[in-house]
Design a protein around this motif. Sequence first.
Motif, short mmCIF file in Angstrom:
data_model
loop_
_atom_site.label_atom_id
_atom_site.label_comp_id
_atom_site.label_asym_id
_atom_site.label_seq_id
_atom_site.Cartn_x
_atom_site.Cartn_y
_atom_site.Cartn_z
N LEU A 68 24.02 25.83 -7.31
CA LEU A 68 24.29 24.46 -6.88
C LEU A 68 25.42 23.81 -7.66
O LEU A 68 26.05 22.86 -7.18
CB LEU A 68 23.01 23.62 -7.01
N LYS A 69 25.71 24.32 -8.85
CA LYS A 69 26.83 23.76 -9.62
C LYS A 69 28.18 24.13 -9.01
O LYS A 69 29.17 23.46 -9.27
CB LYS A 69 26.76 24.25 -11.06
N ALA A 70 28.20 25.22 -8.22
CA ALA A 70 29.46 25.68 -7.63
C ALA A 70 29.51 25.42 -6.13
O ALA A 70 30.27 26.07 -5.42
CB ALA A 70 29.65 27.16 -7.91
N ARG A 71 28.71 24.51 -5.62
CA ARG A 71 28.65 24.28 -4.18
C ARG A 71 29.96 23.67 -3.66
O ARG A 71 30.59 22.85 -4.33
CB ARG A 71 27.46 23.39 -3.81
N LEU A 72 30.34 24.13 -2.47
CA LEU A 72 31.52 23.63 -1.75
C LEU A 72 32.80 23.77 -2.55
O LEU A 72 33.71 22.92 -2.48
CB LEU A 72 31.30 22.17 -1.33
N ASN A 73 32.90 24.84 -3.33
CA ASN A 73 34.17 25.13 -3.99
C ASN A 73 35.18 25.63 -2.95
O ASN A 73 34.86 26.47 -2.12
CB ASN A 73 34.00 26.21 -5.07
N PRO A 74 36.42 25.15 -2.97
CA PRO A 74 37.41 25.59 -1.99
C PRO A 74 37.93 26.99 -2.31
O PRO A 74 37.73 27.50 -3.43
CB PRO A 74 38.53 24.55 -2.13
N HIS A 84 35.28 32.79 -6.86
CA HIS A 84 34.95 32.61 -5.46
C HIS A 84 36.27 32.52 -4.66
O HIS A 84 36.70 31.43 -4.30
CB HIS A 84 34.11 31.35 -5.24
N PRO A 85 36.90 33.67 -4.38
CA PRO A 85 38.24 33.63 -3.76
C PRO A 85 38.26 33.00 -2.38
O PRO A 85 39.28 32.41 -1.98
CB PRO A 85 38.63 35.12 -3.68
N LEU A 86 37.16 33.08 -1.63
CA LEU A 86 37.08 32.42 -0.31
C LEU A 86 36.25 31.15 -0.34
O LEU A 86 35.91 30.60 0.70
CB LEU A 86 36.51 33.39 0.73
N GLY A 87 35.92 30.69 -1.53
CA GLY A 87 35.15 29.47 -1.66
C GLY A 87 33.66 29.72 -1.66
O GLY A 87 33.19 30.87 -1.65
N SER A 88 32.90 28.65 -1.66
CA SER A 88 31.44 28.72 -1.63
C SER A 88 30.93 27.74 -0.60
O SER A 88 31.63 26.81 -0.18
CB SER A 88 30.84 28.42 -3.02
N ASP A 89 29.67 27.94 -0.19
CA ASP A 89 29.12 27.09 0.86
C ASP A 89 28.31 25.95 0.28
O ASP A 89 28.40 25.65 -0.93
CB ASP A 89 28.29 27.93 1.84
N GLU A 90 27.47 25.32 1.13
CA GLU A 90 26.75 24.12 0.71
C GLU A 90 25.69 24.39 -0.35
O GLU A 90 25.26 23.47 -1.04
CB GLU A 90 26.11 23.46 1.93
N LEU A 91 25.28 25.67 -0.50
CA LEU A 91 24.30 26.03 -1.52
C LEU A 91 24.93 26.77 -2.69
O LEU A 91 24.21 27.30 -3.54
CB LEU A 91 23.19 26.90 -0.91
N TYR A 149 29.86 21.40 8.22
CA TYR A 149 30.74 21.05 7.10
C TYR A 149 32.20 21.25 7.50
O TYR A 149 33.05 21.53 6.66
CB TYR A 149 30.42 21.90 5.88
N LEU A 150 32.48 21.11 8.79
CA LEU A 150 33.82 21.40 9.29
C LEU A 150 34.87 20.46 8.69
O LEU A 150 35.99 20.88 8.39
CB LEU A 150 33.84 21.30 10.81
N THR A 151 34.53 19.20 8.49
CA THR A 151 35.50 18.24 7.96
C THR A 151 35.59 18.31 6.43
O THR A 151 36.66 18.08 5.87
CB THR A 151 35.11 16.82 8.39
N ARG A 152 34.49 18.63 5.77
CA ARG A 152 34.51 18.65 4.30
C ARG A 152 34.82 20.02 3.74
O ARG A 152 35.49 20.12 2.70
CB ARG A 152 33.15 18.18 3.76
N ALA A 153 34.32 21.07 4.36
CA ALA A 153 34.52 22.43 3.86
C ALA A 153 34.81 23.37 5.04
O ALA A 153 33.94 24.16 5.43
CB ALA A 153 33.30 22.89 3.06
N LEU A 194 35.86 28.89 9.00
CA LEU A 194 37.12 29.52 9.38
C LEU A 194 37.16 31.00 9.03
O LEU A 194 37.72 31.80 9.78
CB LEU A 194 38.29 28.79 8.69
N ALA A 195 36.58 31.38 7.90
CA ALA A 195 36.61 32.79 7.48
C ALA A 195 35.90 33.70 8.49
O ALA A 195 36.49 34.67 8.98
CB ALA A 195 36.02 32.94 6.08
#
Length: 297
Positions: free
Chosen positions: A61-67, A77-84, A259-263, A268-269
Amino acid sequence: MTDLASPLPVTDDVPLRRRLARFFTAWPPATLAALAWIGLMLVVAFGADWLAPYSFTAFDLKARLNPPVLMGGIWPHPLGSDELGRDVLSRLIMSVRMSLLIAFFGTLIASTLGTSLGILAAHFRGRVEAVVLVLIDFQASMPFMIIALSVLAFFGNSLPLFVILMGFHSWERYARIARGLTLSANEQGYAAAVRQLGARGGRIYGRHVLPNIASTLIVSMTLTFPEIILLESGLSFLGLGVQPPLTSLGNMVGYGREYLTRAPWIMLAPSAVIVLTTLSISILGDWLRDRLDPTLR
């Protein structure tokens, strides 16, 4: 005596140029790119357990929604992380394996079922052929998405049931092709000659007829495979496909739409993988049709 000052003989590169020209003529650049992408997807599917940097269910949860890295994210996290906080790359790798497995077994079931019914209809004719043709017309007249939604809503969802359901998609296409080609083969000399030699039906169709119609069936499989990928993605997007904790490409797209607008990278991946995979298989199918269909030569 050899003149040491004379220049060394220059090798003629014309044959090499001709071989390269023939290679690129036989394999167009688009087909080579499609094969490269399909090969990459196969490597990812078979080596998913070793290629995934994290467990696809592990969350932070500390790394949630990383781009992603290209959008200012971090390399872990080269492709980012999700909401969890789950790693998108790890989930994408496991999703590729799941979607390809479903598409492969679904295509295998559909081709086997349709080809078998088509050959049976051409062999027995009469009532058997009439029943098979009625089933084909019924399958073709019903939108498969409605059938899939009804079955999953009534019987519940499990992975074996879902794979078998995907196997009933487009089987009527193989049945029509197999029936027509088998009827044509029965009228040709080689099938009649083998039959007059005393060969039974199983040997005639398995050893002589099926190898001669296999090229058309293989091209049809390249059409069914991407269709099942898209169908699985659509059902998983609606929440009726692959269920958590398992993941698939459509499952990832379904979660990412919130999360299309925020993440947007969450959706997209897997969307890019779906588009590139289906496009590559379609390009390969067009090339196989041109190479295997004698009427196009």
